[in-house]
Design an enzyme around this catalytic site. Sequence first.
Site, short mmCIF file in Angstrom:
data_model
loop_
_atom_site.label_atom_id
_atom_site.label_comp_id
_atom_site.label_asym_id
_atom_site.label_seq_id
_atom_site.Cartn_x
_atom_site.Cartn_y
_atom_site.Cartn_z
N SER A 1 -9.47 2.05 2.79
CA SER A 1 -8.31 2.76 1.67
C SER A 1 -7.29 1.91 1.13
CB SER A 1 -7.74 3.76 2.91
OG SER A 1 -6.92 3.31 4.01
N LYS B 1 0.86 -1.45 -0.12
CA LYS B 1 0.11 0.06 0.12
C LYS B 1 0.80 1.35 -0.17
CE LYS B 1 -3.89 2.10 2.56
NZ LYS B 1 -4.55 2.04 3.84
N SER C 1 -10.14 -0.19 6.85
CA SER C 1 -9.38 -0.30 5.65
C SER C 1 -8.94 -1.33 5.32
CB SER C 1 -8.40 0.95 5.49
OG SER C 1 -9.30 2.04 5.58
#
Length: 417
Positions: free
Chosen positions: A131, A62, A155
């Site tokens: 996210s 990420k 997330s």
Amino acid sequence: MISLAKLQRRIDAGDLSADDSIAQSLEAITAQDKTIGAFVCRAENLRAASDGPLRGIAVGIKDIIDTADFPTEMGSPIYRGYRPRGDAAVVMMLKQAGASIIGKTTTTAFASVDPTPTFNPHNKGHTPGGSSSGSAAAVAAGMVPLALGTQTGGSVIRPASFCGVAAIKPSYHLLPTVGVKCFSWTLDTVGLFAAGVDDVARGLSAMTGRPELLLPPTISTPRIGVVTQDFAGAPEASGEAALRIARRAVEKAGATVRALALPKNVAEAWRAQPVVQEFEAHRALAWEYREHYDAMAPLLRAKLDGSRDTTSFAYDEAIAVATRARQALEKVFDGVEVLLTLSAPGVAPKGLGSTGDARYNRVWTLMGVPCVNVPALVAEINLPVGVQVIARYGADAQALAAARFVEQALAGRISAA
């Protein structure tokens, strides 16, 4: 999807070279990412490590997690082209275990609420969640067998539910957040995405050097408390169906199952969680908010605008509420081994205007307990919905084992003796 466990067995048996395993992921990204958009950057050529339990395993990271070999742009133009000098601690843990970092996956700006342009691989008219949008989508699309995300509200677990993959948000600070862009130091937790629960367990065990996280050959029948989280509002029909189907499956498989009402302290903590999150976000993002206000993503900027008057007294009270809730929750686990509850309200929302609602995740992040998403059903529009298995703080091995039991029960692989 690509099973990490199957790749490991093939590599160990000599049926697949570690380099060929990496090459397969590179080819899959080339073939699929042009229509999904899970990666912001990726390696063009990548060799496997010579040893380690994760050799031959390509991992997506990420893009709020620092990498020396790739830019870390955090989903924001403020950091366009930013190149950290070193890797985050979790990235080094992966490399030391033999993993190959294949690229950076999309994130909402600073892991907040402004959606990415990533599509859900199961239905491109819907969000993959956020996210950790790119990490969930990359695993779901079969591009990589393992990816890292982070969770501050929901997330990791929510996009895993929307994308139909397994994921773990481990106990708070089982994985270090050094080198991860902070949003809330009380809440931020690094998590993993993979095809199945065994794959997630293998990845987490290899990263941490904890063999106790590997699943045992035989999973014992757990005592399960089903929690509907009424304080968070009613789920959609698909979310309610996922929990109902999972409960029936584990009951049929012989688990002891009962409905549980959570202590009032936990509901109070659910209401207090946004105070903790936004108060800390103002401090974690103080430089960006003050020096680059106009470049901040609009939904995040509006959220910070609306919470800038939160007082330290309100924050201290919210922390005290969370402390009492953790103590009350610990007693709940005296009667059951794990909780079974909703991962998301329902299927992934249509379009890319929202990453979904974290209302069924946020209190568990505040509690710091391990949570594992298990896909439970696929709705009519080809969108998955998961359920989450939760254990007491520090009992990550127990959470993973119980999640594997749920996974196998849903697949009809186990039944009562």
